[in-house]
Design an enzyme around this catalytic site. Structure first.
Site, short mmCIF file in Angstrom:
data_model
loop_
_atom_site.label_atom_id
_atom_site.label_comp_id
_atom_site.label_asym_id
_atom_site.label_seq_id
_atom_site.Cartn_x
_atom_site.Cartn_y
_atom_site.Cartn_z
N LYS A 149 0.81 -1.23 0.00
CA LYS A 149 0.00 0.00 0.00
C LYS A 149 0.84 1.28 0.00
O LYS A 149 0.44 2.27 -0.62
CB LYS A 149 -0.98 0.01 1.17
CG LYS A 149 -0.32 0.09 2.53
CD LYS A 149 -1.33 -0.11 3.65
CE LYS A 149 -0.63 -0.11 4.98
NZ LYS A 149 -1.37 -0.83 6.02
N ARG A 187 -8.07 -0.73 16.56
CA ARG A 187 -8.43 -0.35 15.20
C ARG A 187 -9.45 -1.38 14.77
O ARG A 187 -10.44 -1.56 15.47
CB ARG A 187 -7.18 -0.23 14.31
CG ARG A 187 -7.43 0.72 13.13
CD ARG A 187 -6.23 0.87 12.21
NE ARG A 187 -5.98 -0.35 11.44
CZ ARG A 187 -5.00 -0.47 10.53
NH1 ARG A 187 -4.18 0.56 10.30
NH2 ARG A 187 -4.83 -1.60 9.87
#
Ligand code: PLP
Length: 357
Positions: A36, A131
């Protein structure tokens, strides 16, 4: 040559990938390469695949689609939970996605059924970094739901630490993930292919003699790209930390007074009022301006020996240092952090070039 530019040393990236893949294989752990921070740069992804990375992890479906179009024949893992609005694209292009929400699992199942596909699911477990992830107490019910959806294939469970609060992977949370995997297998009479322990932040735990237990998979980005573990930014022994560097060009170089004059208020990028300045060693010093700014890279993530970054705004990086000898037109190279790399890869003004040797 164009500037600013990212210089990418594919041979060093190949070395990093081979080293980590082999090191982890000895502990029974396979690697998904997370691209990413490079927006799935195909040259890097192909280098990783050749080095033995067994699948590619990406956070954006757009990148996965582009990698598929580039003809890459390797399984794609969507590492961010799918948006409900994208489930059709996710099942069409990603072999597996990370998931934590029942409503998304149902939508993925419906999309996969419509397309006549079976979509792989890695269920993410919350182990304290707050998260993504299913609370351990809710895991069994969501596994049951997943198993009841025939167009889904439960590939395993995983967790992600270190990203939100910097919670470190260690014996206790890793043992908890292992125990959950074993308990689920017993409860449902299934075999989980992956117990995915986390990201580059898991490497210090393993290097320090951590026992993998059931953990047999990691999703690695920063360690492969920059040779560092994210928790303390320490270089990982045997890896290159300079496989990717950022080069910028000098557009002004002058001796100037060390302290600004005039009454001071906020700067273009500050969030509070002007901080007091330290007493300088010398009243006048060399300063250079580089044609690089917040729009191109995170200045806090740049470093170079002998250079102090004195500030940055959208298009200018101001540097100094006791012995800087930069002239207009010179190039300066910087080591780059993960966050800065991410931004540089996203900027249309930063070119990429591959270096040999
Ligand atoms: C970004 C990310 C990774 C890779 O993290 P690194 O620290 O770059 O190794 C792994 N898993 C998830 C879910 C991520 O979001």
């Amino acid at each position: 040559m164009r500037a600013p530019r990212l210089e990418i040393h594919l041979e060093h990236l190949r070395h990093n990938a081979c080293t980590l893949v082999n090191r982890l294989a000895r502990q029974g752990i396979s690697v998904t390469g997370v691209s990413k921070a490079t927006l799935g740069l195909p040259e890097i992804v192909r280098t990783w695949v050749a080095a033995g990375v067994q699948s590619i992890g990406e956070s954006r479906i757009e990148t996965i689609e582009a990698l598929n179009r580039s003809g890459l024949a390797v399984p794609m893992l969507l590492i961010r939970s799918p948006m409900l609005s994208q489930v059709d694209r996710v099942v069409a292009h990603a072999a597996i996605s990370c998931n934590s929400e029942p409503v998304v699992l149902k939508a993925l199942a419906a999309a996969a059924a419509r397309q006549g596909l079976r979509h792989g699911v890695l269920l993410m477990v919350e182990l304290g970094d707050l998260r993504e992830g299913i609370l351990a107490a809710d895991l069994e019910a969501i596994v049951q739901l997943t198993l009841a959806l025939p167009s889904l294939l439960l590939v395993g469970i995983g967790t992600n630490l270190g990203c939100q609060y910097g919670v470190a992977p260690e014996a206790s949370n890793m043992a908890e993930l292992s125990a959950l995997a074993t308990a689920l297998e017993g409860r449902f009479g299934i075999r989980l292919e992956w117990c995915s322990g986390g990201n580059s932040a898991n490497l210090p735990w393993l290097a320090g003699g951590g026992h993998p237990g059931r953990i047999n998979h990691l999703r690695l980005g920063e360690a492969l790209l920059l040779g560092r573990e994210p928790l303390t930014r320490t270089a990982i022994p045997g890896l290159y930390t300079d496989a990717i560097t950022l080069v910028a060009e000098v557009i002004e170089a002058k001796r100037k007074p060390t302290l600004p004059w005039g009454s001071r208020q906020r700067t273009s990028f500050s969030t509070g009022s002007a901080a007091p300045l330290p007493e300088p060693d010398q009243p006048v010093a060399m300063r250079a301006l580089l044609a690089l700014g917040e729009q191109d890279a995170d200045p806090a993530g740049l470093s170079a020996a002998g250079i102090t970054i004195q500030g940055a705004s959208s298009d200018h990086l101001v540097v100094g240092g006791p012995a800087i000898a930069l002239e207009v037109g010179d190039e300066q190279r910087f080591a780059i952090s993960y966050s800065s790399l991410l931004r540089a890869m996203t900027s249309p003004f930063v070119s990429r070039c591959f270096v040999e040797g």
